[in-house]
Design an enzyme around this catalytic site. Structure first.
Site, PDB file in Angstrom:
ATOM      1  N   ASP A   1       9.337   2.511  -0.736  1.00 21.67           N
ATOM      2  CA  ASP A   1       8.338   3.166   0.091  1.00 21.67           C
ATOM      3  C   ASP A   1       8.649   2.797   1.539  1.00 21.67           C
ATOM      4  O   ASP A   1       8.268   1.729   2.021  1.00 21.67           O
ATOM      5  CB  ASP A   1       6.932   2.712  -0.311  1.00 21.67           C
ATOM      6  CG  ASP A   1       5.843   3.288   0.579  1.00 21.67           C
ATOM      7  OD1 ASP A   1       6.179   3.929   1.596  1.00 21.67           O
ATOM      8  OD2 ASP A   1       4.655   3.084   0.265  1.00 21.67           O
TER       9      ASP A   1
ATOM     10  N   TYR B   1       0.854  -1.184   0.000  1.00 20.25           N
ATOM     11  CA  TYR B   1       0.000   0.000   0.000  1.00 20.25           C
ATOM     12  C   TYR B   1       0.890   1.233   0.000  1.00 20.25           C
ATOM     13  O   TYR B   1       1.775   1.374   0.845  1.00 20.25           O
ATOM     14  CB  TYR B   1      -0.901   0.013   1.234  1.00 20.25           C
ATOM     15  CG  TYR B   1      -1.790   1.235   1.337  1.00 20.25           C
ATOM     16  CD1 TYR B   1      -2.876   1.401   0.491  1.00 20.25           C
ATOM     17  CD2 TYR B   1      -1.520   2.219   2.286  1.00 20.25           C
ATOM     18  CE1 TYR B   1      -3.696   2.528   0.595  1.00 20.25           C
ATOM     19  CE2 TYR B   1      -2.337   3.345   2.393  1.00 20.25           C
ATOM     20  CZ  TYR B   1      -3.414   3.493   1.543  1.00 20.25           C
ATOM     21  OH  TYR B   1      -4.206   4.610   1.643  1.00 20.25           O
TER      22      TYR B   1
ATOM     23  N   LYS C   1       5.312   9.068   8.591  1.00 19.45           N
ATOM     24  CA  LYS C   1       5.136   8.532   9.939  1.00 19.45           C
ATOM     25  C   LYS C   1       6.214   9.033  10.899  1.00 19.45           C
ATOM     26  O   LYS C   1       6.139  10.157  11.378  1.00 19.45           O
ATOM     27  CB  LYS C   1       5.036   7.004   9.896  1.00 19.45           C
ATOM     28  CG  LYS C   1       3.827   6.517   9.078  1.00 19.45           C
ATOM     29  CD  LYS C   1       3.601   5.045   9.232  1.00 19.45           C
ATOM     30  CE  LYS C   1       2.470   4.547   8.338  1.00 19.45           C
ATOM     31  NZ  LYS C   1       1.150   5.038   8.722  1.00 19.45           N
TER      32      LYS C   1
END
Length: 436
Positions: free
Chosen positions: A239, A144, A267
């Site tokens: 990613d 994702y 994050k």
């Protein structure tokens, strides 16, 4: 456990928020029931509206590597906010965070800051297309990369076919430029490049896939991506929105000794505030405006309060002892959970890396999305609620990753393992037992 105030809060939210939430997994649809509304948190503990306390393994979905409301991060936010919340001009705070990123992540020579991980991955893909002059992107089923159109595509009917949208609103034109392959399948990658190599701008991959649970790369898989992309003149994008600064100071690429061309971050890099970033080789990043022709912008990119939170967090992560404690805590949890499930005869797989871990309720080894689909999601839902009743907050889906923070003490880990033992004892699900 009574959640009267959370129930009322969710009913109120549903009247004005689509689905009652601002991110779908928060609605608890994967596990049933109504979501817990949190009113405060500190360290490894969150408190809901009904004053129940939980040991938290969501940690805002990963950013809070030092736990909730760490005093140094809070002070940095307060100090920065007192000088002004946003300016729309360059600040030294942006440069400070960028210097820390470039010093800690091996492959990043230049960086561009954004407000989210989705912006970072979306922009990295556009940069790869503009830099190479090619259109096709290779990605992997189960990974994702945010909710940009090109990422909401699932695998097609065969390994070399284009995918199909997983969300209305994704156009056929977008689908034509995306090739979705099985994660951990090096042979499929080589075949894809043999057929489409001259059209492929980049591979984008979660080096440790964290959005179908935690699925780790097979030996040699990431090396294959590096070799094949380089040979074809395509870029390799890691990613590391989830793994960046969490599994090592330099992320998964440091642990795996792989150097991607571009890296997307999020994050942890924001210290709990909305920050994303993407960066890589200086010659590639020079293609971005204003130096180059590839456009990317953001009104709140480089937000001074978020820069302060992120820089404070990254400076604290320069202490190698932090990662040693995180690894030890996570390993203790994984070993303890394995012992609990073994003792009760529960089929399971436990994956852990750095301060990330996941329990899959299945007897089958997990290497890709098809393997993940063998999991007993009904058992997970019961386990989730049993743990919640015992004061442990897990991500509300079998297909999410748990996180450990430096604030999790040995006592809290022991309490988690005791809760798991008691929770499994209470479930009595014969279908989940080994050999049945």
């Amino acid at each position: 456990m009574k959640l009267e105030r959370s129930l009322a809060a969710f009913a109120r939210a549903r009247r004005v928020l689509s689905g009652g939430v601002n991110s779908p997994v928060r609605a608890f649809k994967a596990v049933g029931g109504s979501p817990v509304f949190v009113k405060s948190a500190s360290g490894a503990i969150v408190r809901d509206l009904d004053d129940h306390e939980y040991i938290d393994y969501i940690l805002a979905w990963g950013p809070l590597i030092f736990g909730h409301a760490h005093p140094a991060v809070v002070r940095a936010i307060q100090t920065a906010a007192s000088r002004g919340t946003s300016f729309g001009t360059p600040t030294e705070a942006e440069t400070e965070l960028a210097e820390l990123i470039c010093a800690m992540v091996p492959s990043i020579e230049r960086v561009r800051l954004t407000s989210s991980g989705t912006e970072a991955t979306m922009s990295a893909v556009r940069l790869a297309r503009g830099y190479t002059g090619r259109s096709m992107i290779v990605q992997f089923a189960g990974c994702y990369h945010g909710h940009a159109d090109g990422f909401l595509i699932q695998a097609g009917s065969g390994a070399l076919t284009n995918g199909v949208p997983t969300s209305p609103g994704v156009t056929e034109g977008t689908v034509r430029d995306v090739l979705v392959l099985p994660y951990n399948n090096a042979q499929a990658v080589r075949a894809a490049f043999s057929q489409h190599g001259e059209r492929i701008a980049a591979i984008i991959v979660e080096p440790y896939a964290g959005n179908m649970g935690l699925v780790l790369p097979r030996d040699g898989f990431l090396q294959t991506l590096r070799e094949v992309s380089r040979s074809a003149g395509a870029l390799l994008i890691f990613d590391e929105v989830m793994t960046g600064f969490r599994v090592a100071p330099g992320g998964a690429q440091q642990r795996e000794e792989i150097t991607p061309d571009l890296t997307a971050l999020g994050k942890v890099v924001g210290g709990g505030l909305p920050v994303g970033a993407y960066g890589g080789r200086a010659d590639i990043m020079a293609a971005l405006a204003p130096d180059g022709p590839i456009y990317a912008a953001g009104t709140l990119s480089g937000h001074p309060v978020a820069m302060a939170a992120g820089a404070t967090t990254l400076r604290m992560l320069k202490d190698a002892a932090v990662y040693e404690r995180l690894e030890q805590s996570t390993q203790t949890l994984c070993d303890g959970l394995h012992a609990v499930f073994e003792r009760h005869g529960i089929a399971h797989q436990i994956h852990g890396r750095g301060s990330m871990f996941c329990t899959f309720f299945t007897a089958s080894p997990i290497h890709d999305l098809d393997d993940v689909r063998t999991c007993e999601v009904a058992l997970f839902a019961k386990y989730f609620h049993a743990m919640l009743d015992r004061g442990v907050l897990l991500p509300p889906s079998q297909f999410e990753t748990c996180f450990v923070s430096a604030a999790h003490t040995a006592s809290e880990i022991d309490r988690t393992l005791s809760a798991a033992d008691d929770a499994i004892s209470s479930l009595l699900v014969p279908a989940a037992r080994l050999g049945t």
